[in-house]
Design an enzyme around this catalytic site. Structure first.
Site, PDB file in Angstrom:
ATOM      1  N   HIS A 194     -13.612 -20.269  13.065  1.00 20.84           N
ATOM      2  CA  HIS A 194     -12.910 -21.524  13.358  1.00 20.84           C
ATOM      3  C   HIS A 194     -13.086 -21.916  14.826  1.00 20.84           C
ATOM      4  O   HIS A 194     -13.367 -23.081  15.136  1.00 20.84           O
ATOM      5  CB  HIS A 194     -11.421 -21.386  13.033  1.00 20.84           C
ATOM      6  CG  HIS A 194     -10.619 -22.593  13.401  1.00 20.84           C
ATOM      7  ND1 HIS A 194     -10.674 -23.778  12.689  1.00 20.84           N
ATOM      8  CD2 HIS A 194      -9.763 -22.817  14.435  1.00 20.84           C
ATOM      9  CE1 HIS A 194      -9.878 -24.670  13.260  1.00 20.84           C
ATOM     10  NE2 HIS A 194      -9.316 -24.112  14.316  1.00 20.84           N
TER      11      HIS A 194
ATOM     12  N   CYS B 206      -5.590 -34.388  22.322  1.00 21.26           N
ATOM     13  CA  CYS B 206      -4.972 -35.470  21.556  1.00 21.26           C
ATOM     14  C   CYS B 206      -5.092 -35.242  20.059  1.00 21.26           C
ATOM     15  O   CYS B 206      -4.313 -35.803  19.277  1.00 21.26           O
ATOM     16  CB  CYS B 206      -5.580 -36.816  21.944  1.00 21.26           C
ATOM     17  SG  CYS B 206      -7.355 -36.936  21.632  1.00 21.26           S
TER      18      CYS B 206
END
Length: 433
Positions: free
Chosen positions: A96, A50
């Site tokens: 990351h 989401c």
């Protein structure tokens, strides 16, 4: 090949854009296969939640190919993506991925669900046949570091998550949840966590709605709740005070008309609705109705920012663990660069050994003295092994390339004194024997 991490997330793109780039779970494997074929990627895995959609790839091409494929695949405007995406390469991509898996890049700092979602993305890519050796190694390192972040820091100790924030927001509208009934739409991990937090706050009753009744019943049974189908929501909606929805539906499940009807039956008693799904489960127009407090996942920022404060110190520790993880990964990758050279050097040494061994065996077969044969074998093998390095070192010394000498000393484990005066070293060895 170059490792790439390309994506958008809650800090770079609004919900309206993120929901257009989200991948439905049942279409994910096909999308990865198409990305390999159409964007020229050697390996690919896609993480779609989401709050983010990220594409991890090993490729000999440029990131522009991924960008173009994503525009074509999702039919979003190229300009919208150009203003919202980020792309990391090489060690920055590894860093990351480690931050994402450790929860340091999440809307809720340190939230634990993202690690499971990354493991699912890894498994999906493996099943789709788009996960190769390079991404496999990267993911394993990422998972190891994420585990260290969880076990060696306090970043996951406090119950801070999207689910926790959702219940906290509900408590701001209804101070005493013991008097309220909640409708949970979906039966996945997030909704299960919401149910647990609601139960801890003593919610009066829970109703779980899902596309399949069996799954809804399993979750409802755990919390002494009630299970219904999605199709039953309109006729049951008037019974509930709180609606929290998180499904993978590509279309809204709850429209303005159904909520209007429920409000009439409730005599306009207020309803709190939180839609944490991407794409959204509840039509945006529902928020226009009086007596409805409709929030989306982006509205959780204020609640979450308050909860972040307790995790800042742990995040600093986690960053250090990630730095160590990136350095370890780079060391391992650099070590791999030497593998082919080591193999070639070993093959050459074994070839020289075999040649001299054959000479020695022939000499023994023709009646040569074994002791003399062995001594000659040792001298010849030694001379041949050191011939090339000796030649290079002499040339390096003559041309003042002193760094080559220093590398040789390290390579052969020689101290400067040993390389200058080997006779002294041999004398020392003799006296000890």
């Amino acid at each position: 090949m170059t490792l790439l991490a390309f994506g958008i997330n809650h800090t770079t793109a609004p919900l309206a854009l993120r929901e257009r780039v989200a991948f439905a779970p049942e279409l994910l494997q096909k999308a990865m296969q198409e990305a390999c074929a159409q964007a020229g990627l050697n390996e690919v895995a896609i993480l779609s939640t989401c709050n983010r959609t990220e594409i991890y790839a090993a490729s000999e091409g440029e990131a522009g190919a991924i960008q173009q494929w994503l525009v074509d695949h999702t039919a979003i405007e190229a300009a919208d993506l150009a203003n919202s995406y980020y792309c990391y390469q090489g060690q920055d991509a590894v860093r990351h991925m480690m931050k994402v898996a450790g929860g340091l890049d999440s809307l809720v700092l340190g939230e634990p669900q993202i690690l499971g979602q990354m493991k699912s993305a890894f498994a999906q890519a493996k099943e789709a046949g788009t996960l190769g050796a390079e991404l496999h190694v990267v993911f394993q390192q990422v998972f190891n570091i994420a585990k260290r972040v969880r076990t060696e820091t306090a970043i996951g100790e406090n119950p801070v998550s999207v689910a926790y924030a959702a219940v906290s927001l509900a408590q701001q509208i209804f101070s005493d949840l013991k008097q309220d009934t909640a409708l949970l739409i979906g039966a996945g991990e997030t909704i299960e966590l919401v149910a647990r937090h609601l139960a801890e706050q003593g919610i009066k009753k829970m109703i779980v709605a899902n596309r399949t009744l069996d799954r809804a019943q399993r979750l409802a049974r755990e919390f002494n709740g009630e299970a219904i189908l999605l199709a039953d929501i309109p006729e049951q909606l008037h019974r509930v005070d709180i609606v929290i929805s998180s499904t993978a539906s590509q279309l809204p499940l709850l429209g303005k008309g159904a909520v209007e009807s429920a409000l009439k039956k409730r005599k306009h008693k207020p309803m709190f609705m939180l839609d944490i799904a991407v794409p959204r489960d509840i039509e945006e127009q529902v928020g226009e109705l009086d007596d409805v407090y409709l929030y989306t996942v982006d509205d959780l920022h204020a609640v979450i920012d308050e909860n972040k404060k307790s995790r800042v110190a742990a995040a600093d520790q986690a960053e250090e663990i990630i730095n160590q993880g990136v350095e370890l990964f780079l060391r391992q990758q650099r070590a791999l660069d030497a593998v082919e050279t080591v193999k070639a050097y070993r093959q050459k040494a074994e070839q020289l050994r075999d040649q001299e061994l054959q000479k020695a065996l022939r000499s023994l077969q023709t009646g040569g003295n074994p002791e003399q044969v062995l001594q000659q074998f040792a001298r010849n093998l030694t001379n041949k092994l050191i011939h090339s390095p000796t030649t290079v070192l002499k040339e390096a010394s003559a041309s003042s390339r002193h760094h080559v000498i220093q590398v040789a000393q390290e390579l052969f484990a020689l101290s400067p004194q040993e390389s200058v005066n080997p006779a002294a070293n041999n004398s020392s060895d003799a006296s000890e024997s």
